[in-house]
Scaffold this motif. Structure first.
Motif, short mmCIF file in Angstrom:
data_model
loop_
_atom_site.label_atom_id
_atom_site.label_comp_id
_atom_site.label_asym_id
_atom_site.label_seq_id
_atom_site.Cartn_x
_atom_site.Cartn_y
_atom_site.Cartn_z
N CYS A 1 41.21 47.42 33.90
CA CYS A 1 39.82 46.97 33.93
C CYS A 1 39.04 47.66 32.82
O CYS A 1 39.15 48.87 32.65
N LEU A 2 38.27 46.88 32.08
CA LEU A 2 37.38 47.47 31.09
C LEU A 2 36.23 48.20 31.79
O LEU A 2 35.79 49.25 31.34
N GLU A 3 35.75 47.62 32.88
CA GLU A 3 34.74 48.24 33.74
C GLU A 3 35.12 47.96 35.18
O GLU A 3 35.55 46.86 35.50
N THR A 4 34.95 48.95 36.03
CA THR A 4 35.25 48.78 37.45
C THR A 4 34.02 49.17 38.26
O THR A 4 33.38 50.17 37.97
N SER A 5 33.70 48.35 39.24
CA SER A 5 32.62 48.69 40.16
C SER A 5 33.16 48.64 41.59
O SER A 5 34.04 47.84 41.90
N LEU A 6 32.63 49.51 42.42
CA LEU A 6 33.09 49.60 43.80
C LEU A 6 31.89 49.83 44.70
O LEU A 6 31.09 50.73 44.46
N LEU B 1 44.00 31.02 31.99
CA LEU B 1 43.76 30.71 33.40
C LEU B 1 44.72 31.48 34.30
O LEU B 1 44.32 31.93 35.38
N ALA B 2 45.95 31.65 33.87
CA ALA B 2 46.91 32.43 34.65
C ALA B 2 46.49 33.89 34.71
O ALA B 2 46.57 34.53 35.77
N ARG B 3 46.01 34.44 33.60
CA ARG B 3 45.54 35.83 33.59
C ARG B 3 44.38 36.00 34.56
O ARG B 3 44.31 36.96 35.31
N TYR B 4 43.45 35.05 34.57
CA TYR B 4 42.31 35.11 35.48
C TYR B 4 42.75 35.02 36.93
O TYR B 4 42.30 35.79 37.78
N ALA B 5 43.65 34.09 37.23
CA ALA B 5 44.12 33.91 38.62
C ALA B 5 44.86 35.15 39.12
O ALA B 5 44.66 35.59 40.26
N THR C 1 35.49 39.53 40.88
CA THR C 1 35.02 40.31 42.03
C THR C 1 35.72 39.82 43.29
O THR C 1 36.08 38.65 43.39
N ALA C 2 35.88 40.73 44.22
CA ALA C 2 36.48 40.38 45.51
C ALA C 2 35.87 41.27 46.58
O ALA C 2 35.63 42.46 46.35
N GLU C 3 35.62 40.68 47.73
CA GLU C 3 35.08 41.42 48.87
C GLU C 3 36.00 41.21 50.06
O GLU C 3 36.35 40.08 50.39
N ARG C 4 36.40 42.31 50.68
CA ARG C 4 37.27 42.25 51.85
C ARG C 4 36.73 43.18 52.93
O ARG C 4 36.09 44.18 52.64
N SER C 5 37.03 42.86 54.17
CA SER C 5 36.60 43.66 55.33
C SER C 5 37.80 44.04 56.16
O SER C 5 38.81 43.33 56.19
N SER C 6 37.65 45.15 56.87
CA SER C 6 38.68 45.61 57.79
C SER C 6 37.99 46.15 59.03
O SER C 6 37.01 46.89 58.93
N CYS D 1 35.81 43.93 38.60
CA CYS D 1 36.67 44.35 37.49
C CYS D 1 36.46 43.40 36.32
O CYS D 1 36.50 42.19 36.50
N ARG D 2 36.23 43.96 35.13
CA ARG D 2 36.13 43.14 33.93
C ARG D 2 37.47 43.23 33.21
O ARG D 2 37.88 44.29 32.76
N VAL D 3 38.18 42.10 33.14
CA VAL D 3 39.53 42.04 32.60
C VAL D 3 39.47 41.52 31.17
O VAL D 3 38.81 40.51 30.88
N SER D 4 40.17 42.19 30.27
CA SER D 4 40.19 41.80 28.86
C SER D 4 41.13 40.62 28.63
O SER D 4 42.21 40.53 29.20
N LEU D 5 40.67 39.71 27.78
CA LEU D 5 41.51 38.59 27.33
C LEU D 5 41.76 38.70 25.83
O LEU D 5 42.01 37.71 25.16
N ALA D 6 41.70 39.91 25.30
CA ALA D 6 41.80 40.13 23.86
C ALA D 6 43.14 39.68 23.30
O ALA D 6 43.22 39.22 22.16
#
Length: 140
Positions: free
Chosen positions: A80-85, A31-35, A127-132, A108-113
């Motif tokens: 990230c194992l995979e990154t999308s933008l 859970l800490a890794r995810y946060a 995923t996160a979405e931000r605006s400026s 971003c797909r984060v590994s928990l291996a």
């Protein structure tokens, strides 16, 4: 109860409690890794949106967002194992005086291996979405 039997009861309790404690700690680590990954990906999206909003063209905004996101993720040691933008930079080409926002969506797909438990997946997607805002009175 004899003195020898009390020692046996303690070892039985430890054998029951110890695996549950190890599983609980591993769950907390996951859970800490995810946060932390969620926070870092959000920070990268904000940096990408800010960098894109400072550009003068849509293509330049996409390039600046891509560079800022990559740099921010590497500074925070997020692998990230995979990154999308996805960059919505149509607002940078609006006429002088019109308001608009640049929006960046980072996935971003984060590994928990390294935290291997039977019920925890090998990776999680964040995923996160931000605006400026784009300065409506900026020079071209």
């Amino acid at each position: 109860m004899r003195r020898d039997e009390r020692g046996l009861a303690v070892s039985v309790e430890a054998a029951v409690v110890l695996p549950a404690l190890v599983l609980f700690i591993a769950l907390l680590l996951s859970l800490a890794r995810y946060a932390l990954a969620e926070q870092d990906v959000g920070s990268a999206a904000a940096a990408g949106a800010r960098a894109a909003s400072l550009e003068r063209s849509t293509a330049g905004a996409r390039e600046a967002a891509n560079a800022a996101v990559g740099q921010n993720l590497s500074e925070h040691n997020v692998t990230c194992l995979e990154t999308s933008l996805r960059v919505d930079a149509a607002a940078v080409s609006r006429p002088l005086g019109e308001r608009g926002n640049v929006t960046v969506l980072v996935g971003c797909r984060v590994s928990l291996a390294d935290i291997s438990l039977p019920f925890i997946p090998g990776s999680v997607s964040v995923t996160a979405e931000r605006s400026s805002p784009v300065d409506p009175l900026r020079g071209r």
